[in-house]
Design a protein around this motif. Structure first.
Motif, PDB file in Angstrom:
ATOM      1  N   ILE A  60       0.664  -1.267   0.109  1.00  0.00           N
ATOM      2  CA  ILE A  60      -0.029   0.188  -0.132  1.00  0.00           C
ATOM      3  C   ILE A  60       0.790   1.355   0.206  1.00  0.00           C
ATOM      4  O   ILE A  60       0.219   2.390  -0.350  1.00  0.00           O
ATOM      5  N   CYS A  61       2.328   1.029   0.174  1.00  0.00           N
ATOM      6  CA  CYS A  61       3.117   2.427   0.196  1.00  0.00           C
ATOM      7  C   CYS A  61       3.326   2.836  -1.428  1.00  0.00           C
ATOM      8  O   CYS A  61       3.776   2.067  -2.072  1.00  0.00           O
ATOM      9  N   PRO A  62       3.200   4.233  -1.226  1.00  0.00           N
ATOM     10  CA  PRO A  62       3.390   4.637  -2.625  1.00  0.00           C
ATOM     11  C   PRO A  62       4.998   4.588  -3.169  1.00  0.00           C
ATOM     12  O   PRO A  62       5.338   4.456  -4.370  1.00  0.00           O
ATOM     13  N   CYS A  66       8.549   2.112   2.107  1.00  0.00           N
ATOM     14  CA  CYS A  66       9.572   2.916   2.656  1.00  0.00           C
ATOM     15  C   CYS A  66       9.714   2.698   4.083  1.00  0.00           C
ATOM     16  O   CYS A  66      10.899   3.058   4.817  1.00  0.00           O
ATOM     17  N   GLY A  67       8.625   2.487   4.590  1.00  0.00           N
ATOM     18  CA  GLY A  67       8.767   2.360   6.060  1.00  0.00           C
ATOM     19  C   GLY A  67       8.384   3.822   7.053  1.00  0.00           C
ATOM     20  O   GLY A  67       8.327   3.967   8.215  1.00  0.00           O
ATOM     21  N   ALA A  68       8.777   4.887   6.256  1.00  0.00           N
ATOM     22  CA  ALA A  68       8.666   6.237   6.843  1.00  0.00           C
ATOM     23  C   ALA A  68       7.131   6.962   6.780  1.00  0.00           C
ATOM     24  O   ALA A  68       6.729   7.967   7.362  1.00  0.00           O
ATOM     25  N   CYS A  69       6.524   6.870   5.531  1.00  0.00           N
ATOM     26  CA  CYS A  69       5.410   7.472   5.111  1.00  0.00           C
ATOM     27  C   CYS A  69       4.251   7.018   5.801  1.00  0.00           C
ATOM     28  O   CYS A  69       4.119   6.172   6.711  1.00  0.00           O
ATOM     29  N   ASN A  70       3.221   8.079   5.916  1.00  0.00           N
ATOM     30  CA  ASN A  70       2.068   7.843   6.613  1.00  0.00           C
ATOM     31  C   ASN A  70       1.269   6.405   6.448  1.00  0.00           C
ATOM     32  O   ASN A  70       0.739   5.824   7.352  1.00  0.00           O
ATOM     33  N   GLU A  71       1.260   5.965   5.231  1.00  0.00           N
ATOM     34  CA  GLU A  71       0.871   4.684   4.824  1.00  0.00           C
ATOM     35  C   GLU A  71       1.279   3.441   5.567  1.00  0.00           C
ATOM     36  O   GLU A  71       0.789   2.728   6.088  1.00  0.00           O
ATOM     37  N   CYS A  72       2.910   3.557   5.493  1.00  0.00           N
ATOM     38  CA  CYS A  72       3.615   2.629   5.908  1.00  0.00           C
ATOM     39  C   CYS A  72       3.222   2.594   7.593  1.00  0.00           C
ATOM     40  O   CYS A  72       3.172   1.401   8.062  1.00  0.00           O
ATOM     41  N   GLN A  73       3.372   3.871   8.249  1.00  0.00           N
ATOM     42  CA  GLN A  73       3.227   3.588   9.639  1.00  0.00           C
ATOM     43  C   GLN A  73       1.729   3.419  10.056  1.00  0.00           C
ATOM     44  O   GLN A  73       1.803   2.589  10.942  1.00  0.00           O
TER      45      GLN A  73
HETATM   46 ZN   LIG Z   1       5.923   3.777   2.911  1.00  0.00          ZN
END
Ligand SMILES: [Zn+2]
Length: 385
Positions: A60-62, A66-73
């Motif tokens: 679901i991450c763009p 990346c582990g850092a974006c809103n989606e990931c978190q």
């Molecule tokens: Zn991400």
């Protein structure tokens, strides 16, 4: 660039597959690399649910995880509308729970990409629950991805596993677990190495062990049990001590959480509100919650007993190593003197028999045998020369 796959220790063999699937899921053309249903298997602690959650984040991450974006978190913390992580508190997942889940995930994903369901304990599905799930997995053309986790493929219904791609996780090495504890959790190198060794590659347990003084002292107490099995009476007492230690460990970690959950629920209903309907609704919900908490407590005690039995097995394993002259790979070096003394006075082949007895007791417990009786029978067996 860091990625959600960085912390999957010792699982390099599946990371490329997952990355390939994520890339394929973005491409317009149909690809064999992406599929709607996956089973992650591996021994306890190998990180099957961490692997599944990382995959969910990447889907679901763009930026493909990346582990850092809103989606990931938000995916990792349970706040993402398109990612659902099912954690079982009870001993089984019932058909009603699956039906409810299926109505929740029936809508298209809110962000237009994928909807991902991670089921941590797919081995706990009842047969009717598994059949309900099967229908959803078989449905063509949906945007839902199912990530099921289980100890082995045998724990998953054949009809389900035949529709899933299978990924087998490995037990990470002690060295790899040590490095993660140091890097990710800021644990000192000495403690990290000790925790990784006594947890035998079980990452979750290693972290718990390193950050809990009471868990460490409980383990020490368990390690003393083999030295106290001088008579049958002592064996019964040892069983009681083991159960008490496990119960104490389980309740220490659940009491605080239980209270917080009840408080949160009461708040949701408006704590202190005087409306009659509201009060009835709240007390009914609290009763439901307490029932769930009780089921979870039972399971946590069982898990803690299992952990204690595994610790106990490593004692006898070390005894065998000492008797074989291979002290270097000893797990429990902190009780080395006790183990050496025990090794010098115990017959060479008895430790192998005792380890099998422990493993058999664990199997019985996994099949819901009564904990105290099982441990008593085990301790009597361990008390024999
Ligand atoms: Zn991400």
């Amino acid at each position: 660039m860091s990625s959600v796959f960085d912390d999957l220790v010792g699982q390099e063999h599946i990371i490329d597959i997952l990355k390939g699937a994520v890339a394929a899921s973005r491409a317009d053309s149909e690809s064999q690399k992406m599929t709607h249903a996956w089973v992650f298997t591996g021994p306890p602690g190998s990180g099957r649910s961490s692997a599944a959650v990382a995959f969910a984040q990447a889907l679901i991450c763009p930026k493909q995880g990346c582990g850092a974006c809103n989606e990931c978190q938000s995916a990792a913390t349970g706040g993402h509308p398109d990612v659902e992580v099912i954690r079982t508190e009870g001993l089984s997942i019932k058909v009603e729970e699956i039906r409810e889940l299926l109505t929740r995930v029936a809508w298209a994903p809110s962000m237009g990409g994928w909807r991902v369901v991670v089921m941590e304990d797919a081995d706990r599905l009842t047969e009717s629950a598994a059949n309900a799930l099967l229908k959803a997995i078989e449905e063509p053309g949906t945007r839902t991805v199912w990530l099921l986790c289980a100890p082995t493929l045998h724990n998953v219904l054949p009809t389900i596993r035949s529709r899933c791609r299978h990924l087998q996780l490995r037990t990470p090495s002690i060295e790899a677990v040590t490095q993660v504890l140091i890097r990710r959790d800021n644990i000192s190198p000495t403690m990290a190495e000790f925790a990784a060794r006594v947890s035998q590659g079980h990452i979750g347990r290693a972290k718990y062990f390193a950050s809990n003084e009471s868990v460490r002292s409980n383990r020490k107490a368990v390690m003393q049990l083999p030295l106290k099995l001088g008579s049958l009476a002592a064996a019964f007492q040892a069983a009681e001590i083991l159960i008490d230690l496990a119960t104490e460990e389980a309740s220490a970690s659940s009491e605080n959480r239980d209270e917080k959950e009840v408080e949160k629920l009461q708040e949701a209903y408006g704590k202190g509100a005087t409306g009659r309907g509201m009060a009835t609704g709240a007390s009914k919900a609290v009763k439901e919650l307490e029932k769930e908490q009780k089921a979870r407590a039972t399971r946590m005690v069982r898990d803690a007993i299992d952990g204690a039995l595994l610790d106990l097995a490593t004692f006898y394993r070390d005894v065998m190593l000492v008797q074989a002259g291979a002290v270097k790979s000893m797990i429990n070096s902190d009780v080395r003197t006790e183990i050496e003394n025990y090794a010098s006075s115990s017959p060479v082949h008895s430790s192998a028999r005792k380890i099998s007895a422990i493993m058999e007791a664990r199997n019985h417990l996994a099949m819901n045998a009564a904990p105290l009786v099982t441990c008593e029978a085990l301790m009597c067996e361990l008390a024999r020369e």
